[in-house]
Design a protein around this motif. Sequence first.
Motif, PDB file in Angstrom:
ATOM      1  N   HIS A 168       0.834  -1.200   0.000  1.00 33.05           N
ATOM      2  CA  HIS A 168       0.000   0.000   0.000  1.00 33.05           C
ATOM      3  C   HIS A 168       0.870   1.252   0.000  1.00 33.05           C
ATOM      4  CE1 HIS A 168      -3.712   2.181   1.906  1.00 33.05           C
ATOM      5  NE2 HIS A 168      -3.504   2.546   0.670  1.00 33.05           N
ATOM      6  N   ARG A 169       1.972   1.216   0.729  1.00 32.23           N
ATOM      7  CA  ARG A 169       2.842   2.398   0.777  1.00 32.23           C
ATOM      8  C   ARG A 169       3.402   2.720  -0.612  1.00 32.23           C
ATOM      9  NH1 ARG A 169       6.461   5.212   5.195  1.00 32.23           N
ATOM     10  NH2 ARG A 169       7.539   6.653   3.802  1.00 32.23           N
ATOM     11  N   LEU A 170       3.829   1.706  -1.344  1.00 30.77           N
ATOM     12  CA  LEU A 170       4.321   1.959  -2.695  1.00 30.77           C
ATOM     13  C   LEU A 170       3.240   2.572  -3.572  1.00 30.77           C
ATOM     14  CD1 LEU A 170       6.549  -1.141  -3.600  1.00 30.77           C
ATOM     15  CD2 LEU A 170       7.228   1.060  -2.660  1.00 30.77           C
ATOM     16  N   VAL A 171       2.012   2.111  -3.406  1.00 29.51           N
ATOM     17  CA  VAL A 171       0.893   2.673  -4.163  1.00 29.51           C
ATOM     18  C   VAL A 171       0.691   4.138  -3.802  1.00 29.51           C
ATOM     19  CG1 VAL A 171      -1.625   2.595  -4.443  1.00 29.51           C
ATOM     20  CG2 VAL A 171      -0.284   0.479  -4.553  1.00 29.51           C
ATOM     21  N   LEU A 172       0.688   4.453  -2.511  1.00 27.95           N
ATOM     22  CA  LEU A 172       0.458   5.830  -2.063  1.00 27.95           C
ATOM     23  C   LEU A 172       1.577   6.763  -2.511  1.00 27.95           C
ATOM     24  CD1 LEU A 172      -0.860   5.174   1.566  1.00 27.95           C
ATOM     25  CD2 LEU A 172      -2.192   5.909  -0.407  1.00 27.95           C
ATOM     26  N   GLU A 173       2.759   6.221  -2.675  1.00 30.92           N
ATOM     27  CA  GLU A 173       3.884   7.019  -3.142  1.00 30.92           C
ATOM     28  C   GLU A 173       3.911   7.178  -4.654  1.00 30.92           C
ATOM     29  OE1 GLU A 173       7.134   6.148   0.427  1.00 30.92           O
ATOM     30  OE2 GLU A 173       7.178   4.930  -1.398  1.00 30.92           O
ATOM     31  N   GLY A 174       2.931   6.554  -5.342  1.00 32.57           N
ATOM     32  CA  GLY A 174       2.840   6.685  -6.794  1.00 32.57           C
ATOM     33  C   GLY A 174       3.836   5.846  -7.553  1.00 32.57           C
ATOM     34  N   ARG A 175       4.367   4.780  -6.926  1.00 33.73           N
ATOM     35  CA  ARG A 175       5.416   3.978  -7.565  1.00 33.73           C
ATOM     36  C   ARG A 175       4.926   2.617  -8.038  1.00 33.73           C
ATOM     37  NH1 ARG A 175      10.246   3.187  -4.400  1.00 33.73           N
ATOM     38  NH2 ARG A 175       9.109   3.420  -2.451  1.00 33.73           N
ATOM     39  N   ALA A 176       3.585   2.412  -8.001  1.00 33.62           N
ATOM     40  CA  ALA A 176       3.012   1.166  -8.509  1.00 33.62           C
ATOM     41  C   ALA A 176       1.700   1.504  -9.231  1.00 33.62           C
ATOM     42  CB  ALA A 176       2.772   0.178  -7.365  1.00 33.62           C
ATOM     43  N   PRO A 177       1.794   2.239 -10.361  1.00 32.72           N
ATOM     44  CA  PRO A 177       0.584   2.772 -11.002  1.00 32.72           C
ATOM     45  C   PRO A 177      -0.393   1.711 -11.483  1.00 32.72           C
ATOM     46  CG  PRO A 177       2.537   3.125 -12.378  1.00 32.72           C
ATOM     47  CD  PRO A 177       3.023   2.678 -11.048  1.00 32.72           C
ATOM     48  N   THR A 178       0.104   0.594 -11.979  1.00 34.38           N
ATOM     49  CA  THR A 178      -0.810  -0.455 -12.447  1.00 34.38           C
ATOM     50  C   THR A 178      -1.587  -1.048 -11.274  1.00 34.38           C
ATOM     51  OG1 THR A 178       0.663  -0.967 -14.291  1.00 34.38           O
ATOM     52  CG2 THR A 178      -0.994  -2.611 -13.718  1.00 34.38           C
ATOM     53  N   LEU A 179      -0.888  -1.312 -10.183  1.00 28.19           N
ATOM     54  CA  LEU A 179      -1.564  -1.840  -8.993  1.00 28.19           C
ATOM     55  C   LEU A 179      -2.501  -0.798  -8.394  1.00 28.19           C
ATOM     56  CD1 LEU A 179      -1.827  -4.188  -6.991  1.00 28.19           C
ATOM     57  CD2 LEU A 179       0.133  -3.251  -5.738  1.00 28.19           C
ATOM     58  N   ALA A 180      -2.145   0.479  -8.498  1.00 28.13           N
ATOM     59  CA  ALA A 180      -2.966   1.553  -7.928  1.00 28.13           C
ATOM     60  C   ALA A 180      -4.369   1.586  -8.507  1.00 28.13           C
ATOM     61  CB  ALA A 180      -2.280   2.901  -8.149  1.00 28.13           C
ATOM     62  N   ARG A 181      -4.557   1.020  -9.690  1.00 27.76           N
ATOM     63  CA  ARG A 181      -5.895   1.001 -10.300  1.00 27.76           C
ATOM     64  C   ARG A 181      -6.886   0.198  -9.459  1.00 27.76           C
ATOM     65  NH1 ARG A 181      -4.373  -0.684 -16.426  1.00 27.76           N
ATOM     66  NH2 ARG A 181      -3.757  -2.530 -15.236  1.00 27.76           N
ATOM     67  N   HIS A 182      -6.359  -0.644  -8.555  1.00 28.16           N
ATOM     68  CA  HIS A 182      -7.221  -1.458  -7.691  1.00 28.16           C
ATOM     69  C   HIS A 182      -7.433  -0.825  -6.314  1.00 28.16           C
ATOM     70  CE1 HIS A 182      -6.969  -4.907 -10.465  1.00 28.16           C
ATOM     71  NE2 HIS A 182      -5.689  -4.565 -10.611  1.00 28.16           N
ATOM     72  N   TYR A 183      -6.768   0.309  -6.036  1.00 23.74           N
ATOM     73  CA  TYR A 183      -6.742   0.877  -4.690  1.00 23.74           C
ATOM     74  C   TYR A 183      -7.618   2.136  -4.618  1.00 23.74           C
ATOM     75  CZ  TYR A 183      -2.989  -2.150  -2.946  1.00 23.74           C
ATOM     76  OH  TYR A 183      -2.250  -3.226  -2.511  1.00 23.74           O
ATOM     77  N   PRO A 184      -8.763   2.065  -3.949  1.00 24.12           N
ATOM     78  CA  PRO A 184      -9.611   3.263  -3.805  1.00 24.12           C
ATOM     79  C   PRO A 184      -8.895   4.434  -3.144  1.00 24.12           C
ATOM     80  CG  PRO A 184     -10.882   1.306  -3.298  1.00 24.12           C
ATOM     81  CD  PRO A 184      -9.447   0.854  -3.458  1.00 24.12           C
ATOM     82  N   THR A 185      -7.929   4.179  -2.262  1.00 21.12           N
ATOM     83  CA  THR A 185      -7.192   5.263  -1.622  1.00 21.12           C
ATOM     84  C   THR A 185      -6.319   6.020  -2.617  1.00 21.12           C
ATOM     85  OG1 THR A 185      -5.518   3.631  -1.002  1.00 21.12           O
ATOM     86  CG2 THR A 185      -7.158   4.233   0.670  1.00 21.12           C
ATOM     87  N   ALA A 186      -6.105   5.438  -3.814  1.00 21.58           N
ATOM     88  CA  ALA A 186      -5.348   6.103  -4.877  1.00 21.58           C
ATOM     89  C   ALA A 186      -6.255   6.418  -6.070  1.00 21.58           C
ATOM     90  CB  ALA A 186      -4.178   5.231  -5.318  1.00 21.58           C
TER      91      ALA A 186
END
Length: 361
Positions: free
Chosen positions: A62-80
């Motif tokens: 989750h931290r990598l997603v919040l830092e914008g370093r996992a954009p493909t995975l971020a598509r699944h994260y409502p917090t992003a």
Amino acid sequence: MLAELFLDASRACDVHSPLTRTLLVAAADDLARGGVTARVMAGAECDRHGTVPGLRFAGALHRLVLEGRAPTLARHYPTAGGRPDLRTVWDDALPVLHEHTDELRALVTSTVVQTNEPGRSAPLFGGLQTATHLAAAEAGRRATFPIRLLEVGASGGLNLRPHRLAYRVDGVTFGDPGSPFALDPGWTGRPPVDLRHNLRLVRRAGCDLNPVDVSTEDGRLHLSSFVWADQRARFERLQAAVELARLDPVPVRRATGPEWLAEQLARPERDVLTVVWHSVVWQYASPADRAMGRAILADAASRATPVAPLALLVYEPRRTHTAGAYEFRLLLKLWPAGVSLRLGTGVGHGIPFTWDTAPWT
């Protein structure tokens, strides 16, 4: 076995976070097969249940997603800003695990789970109201005691401002109506006292083995990463609590609970109700620290008087008769009155919460 601990963590978030559950179940299978998750978790193979390695793994992703370093995975994260697709989320997580193996391993092995959930301020608010009313009655006072609040395992200290929140219950606001942080506590029932009384917190302090400085971006990201990413309401609640903490700072000292508590309780304070508080901390404490903490509190309780009362208010999990399930109980002890009450039960994040109808009986 580490895979079993991942599955145990997945069951804990089964209903509340399908995204986290899906990731942990897939990661457990990958662990059992010796996949990339085993390399991410290297060094954590002997972790005990209370350290919840599965949630540390989910928090690192989750931290990598919040830092914008996992954009493909971020598509699944409502917090992003994403929407979960439970059928493909693990496929999108795998490249992140391969690309960031070393960094994820460092995050998993160097951090502890610190939700510091501000929703727990809701049962704390009701528990403090109850404690100060009972202490006043024991002392024969018409006015309630001002409160010294001491939190063990305070993390970022987000629950050291219960008097600074606005609590909206059935269209009525209690607490601080002008607060920038308004909370719907999701209560069934009410505490057994008049909530219109304004709490007076004259001193506040906390300790933690790994305190989080919420005034920094790193501290905010650390706490945010442990919020289950498909729980937008929790995530937004945390951001509001962080902003309130920046406006009303309360330092959290790096110290063990027993060491710090012994210092804080060295002598009673007259005309003040001292309240020791902790929530979802007990599982992380060693048996030795638990025993020492009990002894220190018992010693302080033996010196409490009606004009220098002491209370213990805790919100901690207890196993239920359902396999793998827990309920979280708000328990209050008050000295020298000898009161010991279960005030109600709720979920780990404090909301929703059900107050017991007759806690004195």
